[in-house]
Scaffold this motif. Sequence first.
Motif, short mmCIF file in Angstrom:
data_model
loop_
_atom_site.label_atom_id
_atom_site.label_comp_id
_atom_site.label_asym_id
_atom_site.label_seq_id
_atom_site.Cartn_x
_atom_site.Cartn_y
_atom_site.Cartn_z
N ALA A 294 1.72 10.96 -10.50
CA ALA A 294 3.15 11.21 -10.21
C ALA A 294 3.66 10.15 -9.24
CB ALA A 294 3.34 12.61 -9.65
N ALA A 295 2.84 9.77 -8.27
CA ALA A 295 3.24 8.72 -7.32
C ALA A 295 3.42 7.40 -8.07
CB ALA A 295 2.20 8.57 -6.21
N VAL A 296 2.50 7.11 -8.99
CA VAL A 296 2.64 5.88 -9.79
C VAL A 296 3.95 5.93 -10.58
CG1 VAL A 296 1.67 4.56 -11.73
CG2 VAL A 296 0.15 5.46 -9.94
N LEU B 71 4.31 1.74 1.75
CA LEU B 71 5.34 2.52 1.06
C LEU B 71 5.01 4.00 1.16
CD1 LEU B 71 6.05 1.82 -2.76
CD2 LEU B 71 5.98 4.10 -1.81
N GLN B 72 6.03 4.77 1.47
CA GLN B 72 5.87 6.22 1.37
C GLN B 72 7.05 6.77 0.58
OE1 GLN B 72 6.21 8.79 4.87
NE2 GLN B 72 4.33 9.74 4.14
N VAL B 73 6.74 7.55 -0.44
CA VAL B 73 7.81 8.24 -1.17
C VAL B 73 8.26 9.40 -0.28
CG1 VAL B 73 8.39 9.57 -3.24
CG2 VAL B 73 6.78 7.64 -3.40
N PRO B 74 9.55 9.42 0.09
CA PRO B 74 9.99 10.52 0.95
C PRO B 74 9.81 11.87 0.25
CG PRO B 74 11.66 8.79 0.78
CD PRO B 74 10.62 8.50 -0.25
N THR B 75 9.17 12.80 0.93
CA THR B 75 8.87 14.10 0.32
C THR B 75 9.09 15.20 1.35
OG1 THR B 75 6.59 13.70 0.95
CG2 THR B 75 7.12 13.31 -1.36
N ASN B 76 8.87 16.41 0.92
CA ASN B 76 8.88 17.56 1.82
C ASN B 76 7.79 17.36 2.89
OD1 ASN B 76 8.56 20.03 3.00
ND2 ASN B 76 8.23 21.18 1.08
N SER C 190 2.14 15.35 -0.33
CA SER C 190 1.24 14.56 -1.17
C SER C 190 1.54 14.75 -2.66
CB SER C 190 -0.19 14.97 -0.86
OG SER C 190 -1.07 14.23 -1.65
N LEU C 191 1.96 13.66 -3.28
CA LEU C 191 2.18 13.68 -4.73
C LEU C 191 0.85 13.55 -5.45
CD1 LEU C 191 5.04 11.06 -4.70
CD2 LEU C 191 5.28 13.24 -5.85
N ASN C 192 0.78 14.08 -6.65
CA ASN C 192 -0.34 13.76 -7.53
C ASN C 192 -0.36 12.24 -7.73
OD1 ASN C 192 -0.55 13.04 -10.69
ND2 ASN C 192 -2.23 14.37 -10.06
N SER D 142 -8.57 11.49 -0.40
CA SER D 142 -8.42 10.93 0.95
C SER D 142 -7.45 9.75 1.05
CB SER D 142 -9.80 10.50 1.46
OG SER D 142 -10.38 9.60 0.54
N GLY D 143 -6.83 9.35 -0.04
CA GLY D 143 -5.88 8.24 0.01
C GLY D 143 -6.58 6.90 0.25
N LEU D 144 -5.84 5.97 0.84
CA LEU D 144 -6.41 4.65 1.19
C LEU D 144 -6.92 4.73 2.63
CD1 LEU D 144 -3.48 2.43 -0.22
CD2 LEU D 144 -5.79 2.63 -1.20
N GLY E 5 0.84 -1.20 0.00
CA GLY E 5 0.00 0.00 0.00
C GLY E 5 0.87 1.24 0.00
N THR E 6 0.35 2.32 -0.58
CA THR E 6 1.12 3.57 -0.62
C THR E 6 0.39 4.62 0.20
OG1 THR E 6 -0.01 4.28 -2.63
CG2 THR E 6 2.05 3.08 -2.91
N SER E 7 1.17 5.49 0.81
CA SER E 7 0.57 6.48 1.69
C SER E 7 1.35 7.77 1.64
CB SER E 7 0.53 5.93 3.11
OG SER E 7 0.02 6.92 3.97
N ALA E 8 0.62 8.88 1.55
CA ALA E 8 1.27 10.19 1.55
C ALA E 8 1.47 10.70 2.96
CB ALA E 8 0.42 11.17 0.75
N LEU F 1 0.81 -3.02 -6.24
CA LEU F 1 1.16 -1.72 -5.67
C LEU F 1 -0.13 -0.94 -5.62
CD1 LEU F 1 4.25 -1.44 -5.15
CD2 LEU F 1 3.86 -2.81 -7.20
N VAL F 2 -0.60 -0.61 -4.44
CA VAL F 2 -1.96 -0.09 -4.28
C VAL F 2 -1.92 1.40 -3.99
CG1 VAL F 2 -4.14 -0.41 -3.06
CG2 VAL F 2 -2.56 -2.35 -3.31
N PHE F 3 -2.66 2.17 -4.80
CA PHE F 3 -2.67 3.63 -4.67
C PHE F 3 -4.09 4.09 -4.30
CE2 PHE F 3 1.52 4.58 -6.37
CZ PHE F 3 1.84 3.38 -7.00
N GLY F 4 -4.15 5.20 -3.55
CA GLY F 4 -5.44 5.63 -3.01
C GLY F 4 -6.10 6.77 -3.78
N ARG F 5 -7.22 7.22 -3.21
CA ARG F 5 -8.01 8.30 -3.81
C ARG F 5 -7.26 9.64 -3.74
NH1 ARG F 5 -10.02 4.96 -0.59
NH2 ARG F 5 -11.79 3.65 -1.22
N GLU F 6 -7.52 10.47 -4.72
CA GLU F 6 -6.86 11.78 -4.75
C GLU F 6 -7.17 12.59 -3.48
OE1 GLU F 6 -8.51 10.37 -7.13
OE2 GLU F 6 -7.75 10.84 -9.13
#
Length: 268
Positions: free
Chosen positions: A161-163, A146-151, A156-158, A132-134, A92-95, A125-130
Amino acid sequence: MNESQPPAAEPDAAVLSRLRVVLVGAQHPGNIGAAARAMKVMGLSDLALVAPERYPDPEATARASGADDVLTAACVHDTLDAALADCVLSIGTSARTRRTQWPLIDARQAAERAVAAAAGGPVALVFGRERSGLDNAELDRCQLHLQVPTNPEYSSLNLAAAVQVVAYELRMASGHCIAADDAHRPVPAADMEGLFQHWHDVLVAAGFLDPAEPRILMRRLRRLFNRAAPDRIETNILRGALRALDPRRLPNRRPAKPRVTRSDDTDD
Ligand code: SAH
């Protein structure tokens, strides 16, 4: 340099075919199309849509821009469980970092795990709603998060863009690497030895290196050039320069007298 150099190692196509991107409750059809495109450029083709708000949709097709084959082959499911039923691993992916119930790994670590698991079957690889996410129940269905390290102030990536980021890491983890062409590859050991011998001979001839008391000058030069890992062209330049500077080749040369000017070769 030849920019169209073919890659040295192609990713494992069988592995890529077992990596599934699952979009849960996608709200904007444009993001679905852009996700299909992000997948296709990285060689992924298995797209699953769980209860998309609008699909199919002309905006999705427009944003897919040439990846409409991935888009039209997408499987649409009513539930996440259905999309994951045959998967050996779901990530699962999470912002959001505040979801601390699960340990988070970054996209690179997740891609390695995904590629390793794909030997045994499909990996999601599971992505959530624009908006509210998963939700937590959906994240519970995933064994890794999974979290993409960001600011941290704007994390929150688009969705597409996360895909893209995750798909890139999947491609790299599945074995894609760019070849250095022959001229840019570090020269083999025998050529390095030839270069060191050449330095040695010219430095002796110039009186800079005393063969009776060489100390560690050559070791230092070895260390320097090994660190630089010169390629064929660079090695040729160095050899050419040494030839041009070699006092034995100069007219009216005087025999070399060793100069004791070393202050930097006393360690080791
Ligand atoms: N407001 C939502 C953001 C959703 S963004 C939230 O706070 O959760 C839409 C999707 O893009 C997310 O569900 C996730 O799948 C993905 N995404 C966005 N940013 C991400 C990040 N930094 N790391 C991993 N996935 C991310």
